[in-house]
Motif scaffolding. Structure first.
Motif, PDB file in Angstrom:
ATOM      1  N   ASP A  29       0.167  -7.540   3.853  1.00 27.09           N
ATOM      2  CA  ASP A  29       0.608  -6.320   3.170  1.00 27.09           C
ATOM      3  C   ASP A  29       0.580  -6.512   1.661  1.00 27.09           C
ATOM      4  OD1 ASP A  29       1.991  -3.601   3.181  1.00 27.09           O
ATOM      5  OD2 ASP A  29       3.479  -4.816   2.127  1.00 27.09           O
ATOM      6  N   ARG A  30       1.021  -7.702   1.203  1.00 23.16           N
ATOM      7  CA  ARG A  30       0.986  -7.986  -0.239  1.00 23.16           C
ATOM      8  C   ARG A  30      -0.448  -7.969  -0.755  1.00 23.16           C
ATOM      9  NH1 ARG A  30      -0.431 -11.639  -3.567  1.00 23.16           N
ATOM     10  NH2 ARG A  30      -1.239 -12.880  -1.839  1.00 23.16           N
ATOM     11  N   ARG A  31      -1.371  -8.569  -0.010  1.00 16.07           N
ATOM     12  CA  ARG A  31      -2.774  -8.592  -0.431  1.00 16.07           C
ATOM     13  C   ARG A  31      -3.340  -7.180  -0.510  1.00 16.07           C
ATOM     14  NH1 ARG A  31      -7.812  -8.326   1.693  1.00 16.07           N
ATOM     15  NH2 ARG A  31      -6.995  -7.895   3.766  1.00 16.07           N
ATOM     16  N   ARG A  32      -2.995  -6.345   0.445  1.00 16.23           N
ATOM     17  CA  ARG A  32      -3.506  -4.976   0.462  1.00 16.23           C
ATOM     18  C   ARG A  32      -2.893  -4.128  -0.650  1.00 16.23           C
ATOM     19  NH1 ARG A  32      -6.078  -3.285   5.388  1.00 16.23           N
ATOM     20  NH2 ARG A  32      -6.378  -5.060   6.781  1.00 16.23           N
ATOM     21  N   ARG A  33      -1.597  -4.327  -0.923  1.00 16.04           N
ATOM     22  CA  ARG A  33      -0.962  -3.589  -2.019  1.00 16.04           C
ATOM     23  C   ARG A  33      -1.573  -3.977  -3.359  1.00 16.04           C
ATOM     24  NH1 ARG A  33       3.704  -4.994  -3.133  1.00 16.04           N
ATOM     25  NH2 ARG A  33       4.215  -6.589  -1.583  1.00 16.04           N
ATOM     26  N   HIS A  34      -1.750  -5.272  -3.581  1.00 12.26           N
ATOM     27  CA  HIS A  34      -2.358  -5.724  -4.825  1.00 12.26           C
ATOM     28  C   HIS A  34      -3.815  -5.274  -4.910  1.00 12.26           C
ATOM     29  CE1 HIS A  34       0.726  -9.198  -5.611  1.00 12.26           C
ATOM     30  NE2 HIS A  34       1.291  -7.995  -5.494  1.00 12.26           N
ATOM     31  N   GLY A  35      -4.508  -5.282  -3.769  1.00 10.01           N
ATOM     32  CA  GLY A  35      -5.885  -4.800  -3.750  1.00 10.01           C
ATOM     33  C   GLY A  35      -5.977  -3.328  -4.088  1.00 10.01           C
ATOM     34  N   MET A  36      -5.021  -2.546  -3.607  1.00  7.87           N
ATOM     35  CA  MET A  36      -4.977  -1.120  -3.926  1.00  7.87           C
ATOM     36  C   MET A  36      -4.794  -0.922  -5.426  1.00  7.87           C
ATOM     37  SD  MET A  36      -2.240   1.657  -2.473  1.00  7.87           S
ATOM     38  CE  MET A  36      -2.050   3.303  -3.200  1.00  7.87           C
ATOM     39  N   LEU A 186      -8.831  10.878  -6.977  1.00  5.47           N
ATOM     40  CA  LEU A 186     -10.127  10.247  -6.748  1.00  5.47           C
ATOM     41  C   LEU A 186      -9.951   8.965  -5.928  1.00  5.47           C
ATOM     42  CD1 LEU A 186     -11.780  10.683 -10.271  1.00  5.47           C
ATOM     43  CD2 LEU A 186     -12.385  11.885  -8.165  1.00  5.47           C
ATOM     44  N   GLY A 187      -8.898   8.211  -6.247  1.00  9.33           N
ATOM     45  CA  GLY A 187      -8.630   7.000  -5.486  1.00  9.33           C
ATOM     46  C   GLY A 187      -8.318   7.295  -4.030  1.00  9.33           C
ATOM     47  N   ALA A 188      -7.547   8.355  -3.781  1.00 11.03           N
ATOM     48  CA  ALA A 188      -7.211   8.719  -2.400  1.00 11.03           C
ATOM     49  C   ALA A 188      -8.460   9.093  -1.609  1.00 11.03           C
ATOM     50  CB  ALA A 188      -6.222   9.889  -2.404  1.00 11.03           C
ATOM     51  N   ALA A 189      -9.417   9.760  -2.280  1.00  9.97           N
ATOM     52  CA  ALA A 189     -10.665  10.118  -1.602  1.00  9.97           C
ATOM     53  C   ALA A 189     -11.440   8.869  -1.201  1.00  9.97           C
ATOM     54  CB  ALA A 189     -11.512  11.000  -2.522  1.00  9.97           C
ATOM     55  N   VAL A 190     -11.439   7.863  -2.072  1.00  3.91           N
ATOM     56  CA  VAL A 190     -12.122   6.605  -1.739  1.00  3.91           C
ATOM     57  C   VAL A 190     -11.361   5.853  -0.651  1.00  3.91           C
ATOM     58  CG1 VAL A 190     -12.821   4.354  -2.643  1.00  3.91           C
ATOM     59  CG2 VAL A 190     -13.156   6.410  -4.031  1.00  3.91           C
ATOM     60  N   PHE A 191     -10.042   5.785  -0.771  1.00  6.59           N
ATOM     61  CA  PHE A 191      -9.227   5.035   0.181  1.00  6.59           C
ATOM     62  C   PHE A 191      -9.277   5.627   1.590  1.00  6.59           C
ATOM     63  CE2 PHE A 191      -6.217   3.656  -3.480  1.00  6.59           C
ATOM     64  CZ  PHE A 191      -7.172   2.743  -3.899  1.00  6.59           C
ATOM     65  N   ARG A 192      -9.631   6.871   1.682  1.00  6.56           N
ATOM     66  CA  ARG A 192      -9.722   7.507   2.994  1.00  6.56           C
ATOM     67  C   ARG A 192     -10.767   6.813   3.873  1.00  6.56           C
ATOM     68  NH1 ARG A 192      -8.323  12.395   5.284  1.00  6.56           N
ATOM     69  NH2 ARG A 192      -9.740  13.194   6.875  1.00  6.56           N
ATOM     70  N   TYR A 193     -11.750   6.219   3.230  1.00  3.48           N
ATOM     71  CA  TYR A 193     -12.848   5.592   3.979  1.00  3.48           C
ATOM     72  C   TYR A 193     -12.830   4.068   3.916  1.00  3.48           C
ATOM     73  CZ  TYR A 193     -14.499  10.392   3.778  1.00  3.48           C
ATOM     74  OH  TYR A 193     -14.582  11.753   3.890  1.00  3.48           O
ATOM     75  N   ILE A 194     -12.448   3.505   2.779  1.00  2.00           N
ATOM     76  CA  ILE A 194     -12.485   2.039   2.676  1.00  2.00           C
ATOM     77  C   ILE A 194     -11.212   1.505   2.006  1.00  2.00           C
ATOM     78  CG2 ILE A 194     -14.996   1.825   2.651  1.00  2.00           C
ATOM     79  CD1 ILE A 194     -14.851   1.670  -0.392  1.00  2.00           C
ATOM     80  N   ARG A 198      -7.119   0.657   5.874  1.00  2.00           N
ATOM     81  CA  ARG A 198      -8.139   0.497   6.900  1.00  2.00           C
ATOM     82  C   ARG A 198      -8.072  -0.921   7.469  1.00  2.00           C
ATOM     83  NH1 ARG A 198      -9.803   5.449   8.110  1.00  2.00           N
ATOM     84  NH2 ARG A 198     -11.748   4.581   8.943  1.00  2.00           N
ATOM     85  N   ALA A 199      -8.531  -1.063   8.727  1.00  3.18           N
ATOM     86  CA  ALA A 199      -8.478  -2.383   9.371  1.00  3.18           C
ATOM     87  C   ALA A 199      -9.289  -3.404   8.588  1.00  3.18           C
ATOM     88  CB  ALA A 199      -8.997  -2.271  10.809  1.00  3.18           C
ATOM     89  N   ALA A 200     -10.500  -3.016   8.178  1.00  2.22           N
ATOM     90  CA  ALA A 200     -11.346  -3.895   7.374  1.00  2.22           C
ATOM     91  C   ALA A 200     -11.274  -3.427   5.925  1.00  2.22           C
ATOM     92  CB  ALA A 200     -12.781  -3.861   7.880  1.00  2.22           C
ATOM     93  N   PHE A 201     -10.636  -4.226   5.076  1.00  2.00           N
ATOM     94  CA  PHE A 201     -10.438  -3.848   3.682  1.00  2.00           C
ATOM     95  C   PHE A 201     -10.940  -4.961   2.782  1.00  2.00           C
ATOM     96  CE2 PHE A 201      -7.384  -4.079  -0.015  1.00  2.00           C
ATOM     97  CZ  PHE A 201      -8.003  -3.080  -0.755  1.00  2.00           C
ATOM     98  N   SER A 202     -11.877  -4.621   1.890  1.00  2.00           N
ATOM     99  CA  SER A 202     -12.406  -5.564   0.916  1.00  2.00           C
ATOM    100  C   SER A 202     -12.021  -5.089  -0.476  1.00  2.00           C
ATOM    101  CB  SER A 202     -13.930  -5.669   1.044  1.00  2.00           C
ATOM    102  OG  SER A 202     -14.481  -6.364  -0.063  1.00  2.00           O
ATOM    103  N   VAL A 203     -11.270  -5.907  -1.191  1.00  2.00           N
ATOM    104  CA  VAL A 203     -10.854  -5.543  -2.540  1.00  2.00           C
ATOM    105  C   VAL A 203     -12.075  -5.377  -3.446  1.00  2.00           C
ATOM    106  CG1 VAL A 203      -9.529  -6.254  -4.568  1.00  2.00           C
ATOM    107  CG2 VAL A 203      -8.653  -6.737  -2.280  1.00  2.00           C
ATOM    108  N   GLY A 204     -13.009  -6.313  -3.340  1.00  2.00           N
ATOM    109  CA  GLY A 204     -14.191  -6.269  -4.183  1.00  2.00           C
ATOM    110  C   GLY A 204     -15.042  -5.034  -3.946  1.00  2.00           C
ATOM    111  N   TRP A 205     -15.303  -4.732  -2.680  1.00  2.00           N
ATOM    112  CA  TRP A 205     -16.147  -3.579  -2.360  1.00  2.00           C
ATOM    113  C   TRP A 205     -15.457  -2.275  -2.749  1.00  2.00           C
ATOM    114  CZ3 TRP A 205     -20.527  -1.511  -2.067  1.00  2.00           C
ATOM    115  CH2 TRP A 205     -20.797  -0.382  -1.296  1.00  2.00           C
ATOM    116  N   THR A 206     -14.168  -2.162  -2.457  1.00  2.00           N
ATOM    117  CA  THR A 206     -13.436  -0.944  -2.800  1.00  2.00           C
ATOM    118  C   THR A 206     -13.393  -0.745  -4.312  1.00  2.00           C
ATOM    119  OG1 THR A 206     -12.063  -1.265  -0.837  1.00  2.00           O
ATOM    120  CG2 THR A 206     -11.281   0.319  -2.450  1.00  2.00           C
ATOM    121  N   THR A 207     -13.174  -1.838  -5.060  1.00  2.00           N
ATOM    122  CA  THR A 207     -13.150  -1.739  -6.517  1.00  2.00           C
ATOM    123  C   THR A 207     -14.515  -1.348  -7.064  1.00  2.00           C
ATOM    124  OG1 THR A 207     -11.413  -3.437  -6.588  1.00  2.00           O
ATOM    125  CG2 THR A 207     -12.569  -2.971  -8.642  1.00  2.00           C
TER     126      THR A 207
END
Length: 239
Positions: A29-36, A186-194, A198-207
């Motif tokens: 959860d910490r990794r995902r929050r920081h990634g967000m 705009l971020g919410a629109a992106v987060f809706r898909y990646i 999401r189960a598979a979350f990549s900080v690098g790809w999302t950024t």
């Protein structure tokens, strides 16, 4: 005669396994929050640049009643881009980290709304602090459009900054709130898909995706149809 080595009871083993699972869950959860928060940074930078770009044009309009809306000198705009790039990036990072710490990351509205509100306060403060330093650096390098001595520039930087930060923040909160709202939408629109939920979350790809979206948004405002920029200009001028 040696005794048998002590063994861990199944009851104790269950507690250890439960603690390990809880640790892994909180760490994820910490990794995902920081990634967000990291993924929102490019959008925070883009919106701070848009606010700065619009504020400069509004200032030109205020100084010249005969001014006709057009694109300003982009070189001069870029000279002042250091403050919004740094201030907008760190402003969004801090806002998102605080918001997700308070509200988590899984709510549909509350974490993003809190991020936008905090960004609306933090960003103008940070940019207000950095702009005098940005102007001082331009004066030292001889790149300023206004000819002043280094001593005068240093005096303005040291003694003018506190009042400038106050006035810039007070005048900048409303535009920054709109900018923060635009960034999180705009971020919410992106987060809706990646996004981080999401189960598979990549900080690098999302950024990387949010960076592309941020670049497109800034390009449209700065180089796109003038009517789009005019809507924002009129809104800022009426603020």
């Amino acid at each position: 005669m040696q005794g048998n080595p002590p063994t861990i009871s199944s009851f104790t083993q269950g507690y250890i396994e439960r603690d390990r699972i809880e640790f892994d869950r909180f760490e994820d959860d910490r990794r995902r929050r920081h990634g967000m928060a990291i993924a929102l940074v490019p959008l925070g930078i883009a919106m701070a640049l848009i606010v700065q770009y619009t504020n400069i044009v509004v200032a030109i309009d205020d100084a010249d009643w005969q001014y006709v809306l057009h694109r300003p000198n982009f070189v001069n705009i870029m000279k002042l881009s250091g403050a919004p790039i740094v201030g907008g990036g760190f402003g969004m990072l801090f806002a998102a980290l605080i918001a997700t710490t308070i509200a988590g990351r899984e709510g549909r509205v509350w974490p993003l709304a809190l991020t936008a509100m905090l960004y609306g306060i933090i960003m103008p403060v940070m940019v207000g602090l950095l702009l005098p330093a940005n102007l001082f650096l331009l004066d030292v390098l001889g790149l300023s459009v206004i000819d002043v001595s280094v001593a005068e520039a240093l005096s303005l930087w040291i003694f003018g900054t506190p009042f400038f930060v106050f006035t810039y923040t007070m005048a900048g909160i409303k535009p920054a709130l709109w900018a923060g709202t635009g960034a999180v939408l705009l971020g919410a629109a992106v987060f809706r898909y990646i996004g981080p939920n999401r189960a598979a979350f990549s900080v690098g790809w999302t950024t990387a995706v949010t960076l592309g979206v941020a670049a497109v948004a800034a390009f449209i405002i700065m180089f796109g149809p003038l009517t789009i920029f005019e809507l924002i200009f009129n809104h800022f001028r009426a603020a």
